[in-house]
Write a protein that holds these residues in place. Structure first.
Motif, PDB file in Angstrom:
ATOM      1  N   LEU A  86     -11.014   6.362  -7.485  1.00 26.71           N
ATOM      2  CA  LEU A  86     -11.349   5.756  -8.249  1.00 26.71           C
ATOM      3  C   LEU A  86     -10.859   5.610  -9.294  1.00 26.71           C
ATOM      4  CD1 LEU A  86     -15.115   5.440  -6.330  1.00 26.71           C
ATOM      5  CD2 LEU A  86     -13.067   4.357  -5.561  1.00 26.71           C
ATOM      6  N   ASP A  87     -10.709   4.816 -10.107  1.00 29.75           N
ATOM      7  CA  ASP A  87     -10.082   4.446 -11.660  1.00 29.75           C
ATOM      8  C   ASP A  87     -10.938   4.457 -12.732  1.00 29.75           C
ATOM      9  OD1 ASP A  87      -7.896   3.455 -10.605  1.00 29.75           O
ATOM     10  OD2 ASP A  87      -7.450   1.395 -10.960  1.00 29.75           O
ATOM     11  N   LEU A 105       0.555  -1.547   0.117  1.00 32.30           N
ATOM     12  CA  LEU A 105      -0.127   0.565   0.188  1.00 32.30           C
ATOM     13  C   LEU A 105       0.856   1.261   0.051  1.00 32.30           C
ATOM     14  CD1 LEU A 105      -2.993  -1.392   2.286  1.00 32.30           C
ATOM     15  CD2 LEU A 105      -2.559  -1.230  -0.105  1.00 32.30           C
ATOM     16  N   VAL A 106       1.445   1.769  -1.216  1.00 34.43           N
ATOM     17  CA  VAL A 106       2.244   2.791  -1.560  1.00 34.43           C
ATOM     18  C   VAL A 106       1.566   3.308  -3.199  1.00 34.43           C
ATOM     19  CG1 VAL A 106       4.616   1.320  -0.460  1.00 34.43           C
ATOM     20  CG2 VAL A 106       3.454   1.737  -3.491  1.00 34.43           C
ATOM     21  N   GLU A 107       2.211   5.061  -2.498  1.00 36.52           N
ATOM     22  CA  GLU A 107       1.348   5.792  -3.651  1.00 36.52           C
ATOM     23  C   GLU A 107       1.349   5.254  -5.122  1.00 36.52           C
ATOM     24  OE1 GLU A 107       2.199  10.668  -5.412  1.00 36.52           O
ATOM     25  OE2 GLU A 107       2.962   9.483  -3.424  1.00 36.52           O
ATOM     26  N   GLY A 108       0.585   5.210  -5.769  1.00 38.25           N
ATOM     27  CA  GLY A 108       0.276   4.079  -6.955  1.00 38.25           C
ATOM     28  C   GLY A 108       0.409   3.055  -6.831  1.00 38.25           C
ATOM     29  N   ALA A 109       0.176   2.200  -6.200  1.00 41.56           N
ATOM     30  CA  ALA A 109      -0.539   0.953  -5.637  1.00 41.56           C
ATOM     31  C   ALA A 109      -1.642   1.325  -5.862  1.00 41.56           C
ATOM     32  CB  ALA A 109      -0.700   0.524  -4.551  1.00 41.56           C
ATOM     33  N   ALA A 110      -1.844  -0.243  -6.957  1.00 31.76           N
ATOM     34  CA  ALA A 110      -3.208  -0.767  -7.627  1.00 31.76           C
ATOM     35  C   ALA A 110      -3.960  -1.455  -6.516  1.00 31.76           C
ATOM     36  CB  ALA A 110      -3.421  -1.113  -8.490  1.00 31.76           C
ATOM     37  N   VAL A 111      -5.883  -0.897  -5.875  1.00 30.97           N
ATOM     38  CA  VAL A 111      -5.683  -1.619  -4.943  1.00 30.97           C
ATOM     39  C   VAL A 111      -8.036  -1.736  -5.281  1.00 30.97           C
ATOM     40  CG1 VAL A 111      -4.507  -0.567  -3.383  1.00 30.97           C
ATOM     41  CG2 VAL A 111      -6.677   0.476  -3.892  1.00 30.97           C
ATOM     42  N   ALA A 152      -9.439   1.195  -7.579  1.00 30.27           N
ATOM     43  CA  ALA A 152      -8.738   2.295  -7.257  1.00 30.27           C
ATOM     44  C   ALA A 152      -6.643   2.086  -7.075  1.00 30.27           C
ATOM     45  CB  ALA A 152      -9.395   2.433  -5.911  1.00 30.27           C
ATOM     46  N   THR A 153      -6.916   3.526  -6.732  1.00 35.85           N
ATOM     47  CA  THR A 153      -5.696   4.149  -7.286  1.00 35.85           C
ATOM     48  C   THR A 153      -5.132   4.831  -6.003  1.00 35.85           C
ATOM     49  OG1 THR A 153      -5.023   3.714  -9.826  1.00 35.85           O
ATOM     50  CG2 THR A 153      -3.149   4.492  -8.404  1.00 35.85           C
TER      51      THR A 153
END
Length: 423
Positions: A397-398, A351-357, A378-379
């Motif tokens: 949200l993507d 869970l870092v900046e730019g991670a896809a979740v 989401a990103t």
């Protein structure tokens, strides 16, 4: 949340033991007598939410369109596309034996030709009797001057119980409330506003349900014990949502309100009076109320006694009380050993900046928008920590076409690490 002053309640309490329609118990006319003072204050606050809004004058436009929460209109004025409803339904779980006594009360406000008031009625029964035959309680409150277009309000409460499957016992309680008032449907579209005002004379306004069980306890639907998790997820609630009063997890008192509340809600201790607008800021309302001219205050006082009480309460506020409205100061406890507080726990390295979740909101949050983002891609935009040591993950949200603007202006959705699943 703020608590209004206690008002008189037209009420009847009934014993139900043999099914069918129940009859009032002679000499027992306090339908809400089973509520503690704290529970009654919460119930009052929810009941009167939106009852009267700043500037508290009857001629103010927003005080001419009443009752944004919990209105059950006559069936002829409720239908597909109308935005009006004539029924509500709630389900909740009870951990107790078949001999437990369940008391359920329905509260509502009424309005007719400028007159306004509140009413309540209650039903008391053994769980075992509800298994054999559903209980029914008629809800009536005739307006002061009924007319063919606004007849006496009539409704009904239907209540039953079901045993939960499995070895742990427990019951699912189901309560349905319906407005069954007669009345003519509205005519032409341009007459809809006037027709609604007339129909309010036969409406159940701000309707809520309160319940108490002895012996036994209600179970939290937001955080149920593991053995009741499936049953809690299967509970259906429509226009009434249950919350435990008294303590989280389990409690012998429950409020099913037309707005979502967390378990064990509390009134703000700093709040000096009821502004009938628990979603607004006390300090702002108090300061703006103090700026009303003498003419505006006179008009407000003449319109409703609650407005007069509110104005008196604001006028009597001491400077120290006004200062309390500005905000709450909380001093964290210190470690007697003088140890340095532990830094916030780091979230998953994924869970870092730019991670896809994937977004998986936790049950029990009171944000109604969670249902729209559950399972959304989401990103991660940022990982933040607050002064209490908690971690907050900001995401976009993507599929949100405005995601770039949200990143540019810092307008994110926030979740805890356990509510996000790496993709």
């Amino acid at each position: 949340m703020r608590s209004p002053d206690r008002t008189s309640t037209d009420a009847a309490i009934s014993d139900h033991a043999d099914g069918g329609t129940s009859a009032p118990v002679p000499g027992d006319d306090d339908a809400l007598g089973f509520l503690s003072a704290a529970a009654r204050a919460l119930s009052d606050t929810v009941l009167y939410e939106g009852y009267l809004l700043y500037p508290y004058r009857a001629d103010a436009l927003k005080n001419q369109q009443h009752w944004q929460f919990g209105v059950l209109m006559p069936p002829s004025f409720a239908g597909a596309g109308s935005g009006e409803h004539s029924n509500a339904h709630t389900e909740f779980l009870l951990d107790g034996g078949p001999d437990a006594q369940l008391t359920v009360a329905i509260r509502w406000l009424w309005e007719h030709d400028g007159a306004r008031g509140e009413a309540a009625t209650a039903l008391r029964m053994r769980l075992a009797d509800m298994l054999d035959e559903p209980a029914r309680r008629e809800l009536t409150y005739p307006p002061p001057r009924p007319t063919p277009s606004t007849p006496a309000a009539r409704g009904e409460l239907l209540l039953d119980a079901q045993r939960l499957p499995g070895p742990y016992g427990g019951f699912r309680i189901r309560a349905s409330v319906r407005n069954i008032s007669a009345g003519e449907p509205p005519g032409a579209p341009d007459a809809a506003a006037g027709a609604r005002d007339a129909a309010l004379g036969a409406a159940f306004i701000g309707l809520q349900l309160v319940a108490h069980v002895a012996p036994g306890e209600f179970l939290s639907l937001a955080d149920p014990p593991e053995w009741a998790a499936r049953a809690a997820a299967d509970c259906a609630n429509e226009r009434l949502w249950p919350a435990l009063l008294g303590r989280p997890g389990r409690s012998d008192t429950l409020l099913a309100a037309p707005i979502t509340l967390p378990d064990d809600p509390h009134l703000a201790a700093e709040s000096p009076t009821s502004f009938c607008d628990a979603t607004e800021i006390d300090e702002m309302l108090a300061l703006r109320t103090a700026t009303l001219t003498e003419t505006e205050q006179r008009d407000a006082r003449a319109g409703d006694p609650r407005a007069a009480e509110l104005l008196d309460a604001v006028a009597e506020l001491a400077p120290a009380m006004v200062e309390k409205l500005h905000g709450r100061t909380r001093i964290a406890g210190s470690d007697p050993a003088g140890a340095t507080p532990s830094p916030p726990l780091a979230p998953s390295p994924q869970l870092v900046e730019g991670a896809a979740v994937w977004v998986r909101p936790r049950r029990g949050r009171t944000d109604a928008q969670d249902m729209f983002v559950d399972g959304a891609a989401a990103t991660v935009a940022a990982v933040l920590h607050d002064l209490d040591g908690r971690t907050h993950i900001a995401v976009t949200l993507d599929e949100d076409p405005g995601a770039d603007l949200r990143r540019e202006f810092g307008r994110f959705l926030y979740f805890s690490p356990d509510e996000l699943e790496p993709r």
